[in-house]
Write an enzyme that holds these catalytic residues in place. Structure first.
Site, PDB file in Angstrom:
ATOM      1  N   GLY C   9       0.844  -1.197   0.000  1.00 22.70           N
ATOM      2  CA  GLY C   9       0.000   0.000   0.000  1.00 22.70           C
ATOM      3  C   GLY C   9       0.871   1.234   0.000  1.00 22.70           C
ATOM      4  O   GLY C   9       1.442   1.591   1.027  1.00 22.70           O
ATOM      5  N   GLY C  11       0.105   4.500  -0.569  1.00 19.30           N
ATOM      6  CA  GLY C  11      -0.606   5.773  -0.513  1.00 19.30           C
ATOM      7  C   GLY C  11       0.216   6.773   0.296  1.00 19.30           C
ATOM      8  O   GLY C  11       1.433   6.635   0.417  1.00 19.30           O
ATOM      9  N   HIS C  12      -0.453   7.763   0.875  1.00 20.01           N
ATOM     10  CA  HIS C  12       0.251   8.777   1.660  1.00 20.01           C
ATOM     11  C   HIS C  12       1.095   8.148   2.761  1.00 20.01           C
ATOM     12  O   HIS C  12       2.239   8.519   2.972  1.00 20.01           O
ATOM     13  CB  HIS C  12      -0.756   9.750   2.283  1.00 20.01           C
ATOM     14  CG  HIS C  12      -1.461  10.582   1.275  1.00 20.01           C
ATOM     15  ND1 HIS C  12      -0.820  11.540   0.539  1.00 20.01           N
ATOM     16  CD2 HIS C  12      -2.755  10.583   0.858  1.00 20.01           C
ATOM     17  CE1 HIS C  12      -1.683  12.114  -0.283  1.00 20.01           C
ATOM     18  NE2 HIS C  12      -2.863  11.547  -0.115  1.00 20.01           N
ATOM     19  N   GLY C  14       2.037   4.748   3.273  1.00 18.65           N
ATOM     20  CA  GLY C  14       3.039   3.782   2.834  1.00 18.65           C
ATOM     21  C   GLY C  14       4.253   4.448   2.197  1.00 18.65           C
ATOM     22  O   GLY C  14       5.399   4.072   2.464  1.00 18.65           O
ATOM     23  N   ASP C  34       1.741  -2.249  -4.587  1.00 15.29           N
ATOM     24  CA  ASP C  34       0.487  -1.501  -4.676  1.00 15.29           C
ATOM     25  C   ASP C  34      -0.241  -1.915  -5.948  1.00 15.29           C
ATOM     26  O   ASP C  34       0.381  -2.217  -6.961  1.00 15.29           O
ATOM     27  CB  ASP C  34       0.760   0.009  -4.697  1.00 15.29           C
ATOM     28  CG  ASP C  34      -0.472   0.817  -4.304  1.00 15.29           C
ATOM     29  OD1 ASP C  34      -0.499   1.359  -3.182  1.00 15.29           O
ATOM     30  OD2 ASP C  34      -1.419   0.877  -5.109  1.00 15.29           O
ATOM     31  N   THR C 123      -3.355  -0.474   8.326  1.00 10.84           N
ATOM     32  CA  THR C 123      -4.652  -0.361   7.641  1.00 10.84           C
ATOM     33  C   THR C 123      -5.797  -0.310   8.649  1.00 10.84           C
ATOM     34  O   THR C 123      -5.823  -1.069   9.617  1.00 10.84           O
ATOM     35  CB  THR C 123      -4.821  -1.571   6.702  1.00 10.84           C
ATOM     36  OG1 THR C 123      -3.770  -1.532   5.728  1.00 10.84           O
ATOM     37  CG2 THR C 123      -6.156  -1.547   5.994  1.00 10.84           C
ATOM     38  N   ARG C 155       0.009  11.334  20.283  1.00  8.18           N
ATOM     39  CA  ARG C 155      -0.800  12.559  20.281  1.00  8.18           C
ATOM     40  C   ARG C 155      -1.073  13.027  21.697  1.00  8.18           C
ATOM     41  O   ARG C 155      -1.040  14.222  21.986  1.00  8.18           O
ATOM     42  CB  ARG C 155      -2.111  12.310  19.525  1.00  8.18           C
ATOM     43  CG  ARG C 155      -1.868  12.242  18.045  1.00  8.18           C
ATOM     44  CD  ARG C 155      -3.126  12.000  17.243  1.00  8.18           C
ATOM     45  NE  ARG C 155      -2.794  12.104  15.827  1.00  8.18           N
ATOM     46  CZ  ARG C 155      -3.475  11.524  14.833  1.00  8.18           C
ATOM     47  NH1 ARG C 155      -4.548  10.807  15.116  1.00  8.18           N
ATOM     48  NH2 ARG C 155      -3.087  11.667  13.593  1.00  8.18           N
ATOM     49  N   HIS C 179      -7.841   1.517  18.169  1.00  7.58           N
ATOM     50  CA  HIS C 179      -7.341   2.693  17.460  1.00  7.58           C
ATOM     51  C   HIS C 179      -8.548   3.258  16.717  1.00  7.58           C
ATOM     52  O   HIS C 179      -8.747   3.026  15.528  1.00  7.58           O
ATOM     53  CB  HIS C 179      -6.214   2.322  16.490  1.00  7.58           C
ATOM     54  CG  HIS C 179      -5.752   3.486  15.650  1.00  7.58           C
ATOM     55  ND1 HIS C 179      -5.281   4.657  16.195  1.00  7.58           N
ATOM     56  CD2 HIS C 179      -5.699   3.649  14.299  1.00  7.58           C
ATOM     57  CE1 HIS C 179      -4.945   5.493  15.216  1.00  7.58           C
ATOM     58  NE2 HIS C 179      -5.201   4.913  14.064  1.00  7.58           N
TER      59      HIS C 179
END
Lengths: 310, 310, 310, 310
Positions: C9, C11-12, C14, C34, C123, C155, C179
């Site tokens: 994956g 995306g942003h 990975g 991907d 994920t 956080r 989560h």
């Protein structure tokens, strides 16, 4: 601008610190100072010989006190480890007759340079010498600190982590007081596996006094195995310098001035670009409080004895 | 799996290499081996004392040859620098009577371990010892190499960069031949500021022979200033180990076996996980070719003399 | 040998993880997978375009499941963040219809590759997907984990550190459970300045409930400001991968399987090369225990609902 | 003191640069500026959410130009990549109508801040915008530079290294001229395997024109595969910033002002804390000289056309 670090004393400890800074790319300007010109030039050339194979570049200046004027951090690693040679007890005060004179002289040169950054002392006996540095340089008390029990705490964390089979970074807690024979582990501050270590010790039948011995024995293993210690203390000192330069405001046990005891001694504090920013208040047991007072008293007395005739 | 490095010989060089690996987080498993049990345990404990203050974790095993079975790289830093003490010329062959016996014994233990990674030799005299390692371990020739003139080249690059006021990493080119007194700078291979250095030297009135002296003098400054050299060679060795582990296929001057001369000698090669992958073909001048042949001949003769009665 | 990491994956999240690994030199072999061939090839080429300017070298393989056979760690960052676009609540279950199918398919390919390292799931919904990964790959439960509340804890630590003006690394303690929206800060586990935060909060009039809001609000600031989050989660995932590869045995709050609740959920554990090595036992308050049970129940129910018709 | 970097423009490129600086610990103070307040705050919070899991600490200031007064380096990554969306040719001038206004406004704010460090421009069209930055800020010409063909050179080195199976860092040489369609590889400057690439190409039947295409095609693969490029350019920009901050005096092909052509264009130079310290003189072929003049002429003309009505 950019990062400027001075190191005074290029023995085993000072040169290992310099090397970690050079290989890690932690400073842009590094000023190396030692009375042994041959040694400091040897190290400087050796670092230059490394640079073609390193990812970072560091500019090195040798034996020029004026170059520390703009230093963010100056680290004192002045010492004479040969004085420790036949010192079975590893009493750090054996170095004092040598280091007290060296430190007075270094302080005057630091002062003359116009340096107004943060001074980190490693030179032993650490707490007395840190006090002397503050006394002789006239720098603000919170701008002078010693690595103190940052090393002793690491040794305790190594011993605990080894016993439990966990990462030393996953052991919280502190050794307090003198970076010397009167220091002690404040077991009430030590936490592992999400619990006070005192609980874990009960559950797993761990003898904390023995862990204390293991921590100390490690120090002796190092000292007697190679007649000096350098890697552990260098990691501690460079971490501290990086905390200061990046103004990280991290919690670290360093030798810092405590009004209550009117002396420098190791106790966790928040450290950043303005030096010691805040002092912690641990919930020590009565026994620990007594040990701390004893240790503080010892440091203060030794300092007073040392400076009264200087 | 993950990264596994063995270091044999924990003197000044071996322990500095180990420390750079530990502070840089370059290996996951580090095997430290030395006949001086006290010293190697002192260093291992000192590294453990550092770990609470480091960003990376490294597992350390001491004096267990079986642990190098799965090592990606084993580095030999066996030596006896005290033999160099009164050696004004810094002739690396002075160590040979000691190192040849040590290396034979180490080779047998490496072989017995089942190790089949890449062996990097630093032990001096580097080219002869590298040849011996290949001879005694039976590892493929391209899986055994010496740091050789990777250090001499760095010294040349330091001298050139200092003369021109530029980054040593912006100086290209090589010292060739023996990592010893018969090595030489192949000036025909050196390029700076986008030109052959021979051109730049003409334009700026730079005496290349003098730069050669400066490069060598630097080595003496280090050796005579502290009686050993460690930081330059450690940076070279760790860079080489990282090149191998990451299969970077980088161009580096290392001691590698040359059919043409039937010996190991330093000459740039492409190095990766399979060791020496490709040998370069420099356009050397006739004079440089002659120097290289002389150096090769010297190494081969010394190797043959050394092993004939072993 | 050497370090081998697979990322599924790109995306942003990975690709940010891959970039941190490439710039940090944390892996020798990186396998990028991907379904969007154009995107994964674009990222791979972009990394190759970076390498001439980086200190480390990384070998990259694209879209080849067989290359993860020997991976030490595989990280799942499969996702479809566009599904979150109009999701005001940022309920991570909105991605489930997409991710559950993707994860089943990915699991089969991972299984077929012969992979037997550690699987880290990012994920979302993290705990349900982590459970599915274990279910579909058949890997041992302790070899599959989710980043879980490692990010939520960061956080919380950011919010606390900002309130107190200290380093987030000097804030200890954990967010637990899912989560997702049922997670909570176990304030009883949070320590700052050498004391339980509950004590510090009293002394300084700090409203812990407000800090909880600040921590969550930060997440929304990120998500609504750029429609994805990547830097915080990438730092968490890479730290976790490094802990595993170096067998650091560090204490981290990750999504791991708890017999007691018969589900994956986030709770601190000791993590190393063998995955989850030991689970902690925190001294939670009754209220926290109840919240944890509720969160666990929610995850288990959602998992069961999800897989029953697959 | 300590390292202070400003980044203006937090799009794909600017935020990737910021992340590399934060994860690498390269700056102590990082100032992030963007007209999209939501995006820059999202990134800043995301970085803060990362810090509990990172080895280094970085202080972040958002949208405060006064904070760049003491910056060592300011990087302009202002852009509007969406303008490139339907740009099949990837002509970087398509962004000019947007970027020229942005850059004028940014320059005024930089000037007003009192900034007197080094300005690195990435904003496209790079050479014209770099010229504008110098024009509008009034900073010394050698204190303003563009990343220029540092990226194109990396792409060429990637293509060459891939063809030869070697490390891109072991490919020397440069792309010159405009960071745009008129740039070209100065093959006369490219050296591999110890020889000019023209020699190697003959021996191995390598078509250099095809390698040029491969290098460009890589750029298109990235751009068309994800609609932006970020990792390659970020590695280049951060390397450049580090060179400047550490005063490394490294040789890099950046967009710098050339009197001869009265314009900025990319050509290798020695770069350090005082910006462009020395310009190289390559021995280009007549054909390369002509291409360079054409490229220079194009940049100068476009700059003059652009600023005449501003």
């Amino acid at each position: 601008m950019t990062r400027n670090v001075g190191i005074i004393g290029l023995g085993h400890v000072g040169s290992t610190i310099a090397n970690y800074i050079v290989t890690g790319g932690f400073a842009d300007e590094l000023v190396l100072i030692d009375t042994n010109e041959k040694k400091v030039n040897a190290d400087a050339t050796d670092f230059h010989d490394a640079m073609a194979n390193l990812p970072f570049h560091t500019n090195i200046t040798v034996n020029d006190y004026s170059a520390i004027k703009d230093a963010d951090v100056v680290i004192s690693a002045v010492g004479n480890i040969s004085l420790q040679k036949d010192n079975k007890e590893h009493d750090r005060f054996i170095e004092l007759p040598f280091t007290k004179e060296a430190v007075k002289s270094v302080s005057e040169k630091i002062k003359a340079s116009g340096f107004n950054g943060i001074l980190i002392d490693i030179t032993n006996p650490c707490d007395v010498i840190t006090t002397m540095y503050q006394h002789f340089t006239g720098l603000p008390k919170n701008h002078v600190m010693g690595t103190g029990t940052l090393l002793d705490s690491s040794r305790m964390r190594r011993a605990v982590s080894s016993e439990l089979g966990i990462d030393p970074r996953s052991v919280g807690g502190y050794n307090l007081g003198e970076h010397g024979n009167s220091q002690f582990t404040a077991w009430s501050s030590v936490r592992v596996l999400g619990q006070p270590i005192t609980e874990v010790a009960k559950q797993r039948n761990i003898d904390l006094a023995k862990l204390d011995e293991v921590a100390r024995a490690g120090g002796y293993t190092v000292f007697h195995g190679k007649h000096y210690t350098n890697y552990g203390i260098a990691a501690a000192a460079v971490r501290l310098a990086n905390i200061i330069m990046s103004d990280a405001r991290s919690e670290v046990p360093v030798s810092n001035f405590h009004e209550e005891y009117n002396t420098y001694l190791s106790y966790p504090a928040i450290v950043g670009r303005d030096g010691v920013i805040e002092q912690l208040h641990l919930g020590l047991t009565d026994d620990e409080k007594e040990k701390l007072a004893t240790s503080a008293n010892y440091i203060r007395t030794r300092f007073e004895d040392t400076v009264k005739d200087m």
